[in-house]
Write an enzyme that holds these catalytic residues in place. Sequence first.
Site, mmCIF file in Angstrom:
data_model
loop_
_atom_site.group_PDB
_atom_site.id
_atom_site.type_symbol
_atom_site.label_atom_id
_atom_site.label_comp_id
_atom_site.label_asym_id
_atom_site.label_seq_id
_atom_site.Cartn_x
_atom_site.Cartn_y
_atom_site.Cartn_z
ATOM 1 N N ASP A 40 -0.067 -9.611 2.673
ATOM 2 C CA ASP A 40 -0.029 -7.897 2.148
ATOM 3 C C ASP A 40 0.005 -7.878 0.849
ATOM 4 O O ASP A 40 0.369 -8.956 0.133
ATOM 5 C CB ASP A 40 0.847 -7.166 3.030
ATOM 6 C CG ASP A 40 0.178 -5.920 3.378
ATOM 7 O OD1 ASP A 40 -0.755 -5.462 2.509
ATOM 8 O OD2 ASP A 40 0.577 -5.171 4.277
ATOM 9 N N HIS A 96 4.977 0.092 2.250
ATOM 10 C CA HIS A 96 4.444 0.425 0.952
ATOM 11 C C HIS A 96 5.373 1.227 0.118
ATOM 12 O O HIS A 96 5.541 1.047 -1.218
ATOM 13 C CB HIS A 96 3.368 1.567 1.060
ATOM 14 C CG HIS A 96 2.008 1.006 1.695
ATOM 15 N ND1 HIS A 96 1.977 0.989 3.018
ATOM 16 C CD2 HIS A 96 0.743 0.560 1.211
ATOM 17 C CE1 HIS A 96 0.706 0.205 3.271
ATOM 18 N NE2 HIS A 96 0.032 0.098 2.059
#
Length: 535
Positions: free
Chosen positions: A264, A191
């Site tokens: 993702d 992230h």
Amino acid sequence: MDLTAWTLEEKVGQLFICGFHSLVPDEQIRTLVQQYHVGGVVYFRRNIASVEQLAELSRSLQSLPRSKPELPLFISIDQEGGMVARLDHEGMSRIPGNMALGAANDPALTEEVARLAAKEMLQLGINFNFAPCVDVNNNPANPVIGVRSFGERPDQVAVHGAAAVRGYQAEGVIATAKHFPGHGDTAVDSHRGLASVPHGKERLYQVELVPFREAIAEGVDAIMTAHVIFPAFEPEGTPATLSHRVLTGLLREELGYGGLIVTDCLEMQAIAGHYGIAEGAVQAIEAGADLVLVSHTLAEQRAAIERVAEAVRSGRISEARLDRSLERILALKAKRIGSAAQAAAAATATTAPLTPEAESAALLRRAAERSVTLVKGAGRLPLKSDQPVLVVWPELRHRTEVDEPAVHQYTLADALRPLHAQVSMTVIGTQPSEEEIAAVLEQSEEVDQIVVATYTAEGEIPEGQQKLVQRLQQLPGKRLIVISTRNPYDLNAFPEIETYLCLYENRPFSLDAAAKVLVGELQPQGVLPVSLNQD
């Protein structure tokens, strides 16, 4: 379905799953579904207020007017359980996370939990779960996987991952094995940055790929990619999500996977910060991805869709390549969802709870009680019933105003009070200050039994919690019990502690089980799924 009748924009849109920011179909998601023809949506906590609201949202989304009105939307979510659970509201079963199930070490139980989760998702109109996480967590410093993994042993992760896939798909929910080829041995959260797993092929085949092979053999519907570099497979340093060698060469051709490949979220910094979201979408499809996930920002979502369409027009991506992904998407929608009308009708929830409490509570209590793990100190339990006990509880403090009290949550002291006559509690922050530590030490002078709950969200235990435990240990004549309520690796910071239990999550059923262990009503049965530093 005859693809020759489809426009290019309709084809491209089906390859995207997008998020939005409302409890109802807002302008963002209406634009994406109706103008950009996206094939699916993803829910976050921001989209969820109640059982009734969420089911109605799913029905409304499936009923939106669009160019292919009969074609259902993928409605997806990250419902891993434990500490990664979007469905955590009243009336929804709070299913355990992977590491708790790994500690319980009963694949049949893992499958049963997945079935319960899937039944409830379908009642809410959710047909696509981005779970199970089958990363092998063999790096104690991993800041993003941790308790999301079933453990550090590839065979154990593989068996439990396959059980979860069976459970979800037996009930009609699409399961997703993630994050391919494996995010467990990283020290960077994708992230926030771009991680690398530098091991050679032999090691990757023996560890990281084992659970994915098992999931493929189980017939998993979808596999999610990792924004992680694997030099052994991709010497040019391209992350797996964007690597043709990894997604097509390894996953499709070598491992023989024929299901959906979903990325993702491309808004994560590993992609957004290095390649850009729109360019990342093009490269992911070139690499072999079928579905592209862009979770948050309308401008980025539109730019990514438009960039892919332009790549097809320019010949960078062939329309035949687009059609192969579209055929997989349409086949899976037909298999698991049916028509848009059927998908809307599946969202049946009108009241809470979704599952009768007697039924769900029995399963969830059994899972929690099977997972409690006594790592050290078998001869130092139970607590003495005639002596007071102090519980030290770390609490995440969400405040909108400086003087607003911390949001109360169910604590270990709440669980212990019905079982022990003399329980007091002091609450600290997850990163306690010197003043908080001093206050705990002062309170500890009045008691001989102290139970400290530790909570580590990512990486290593916060320094303040570590200092507190070490200073409490130095107090003479005290019975000190440490219970990790998330990350079992907390023990590595103070291996000399004599009594240590692991819960893997701080949810009510786990805390109730821990309280029973503390007073001797329950013998801990959990098997530690990772290695710890024990003196």
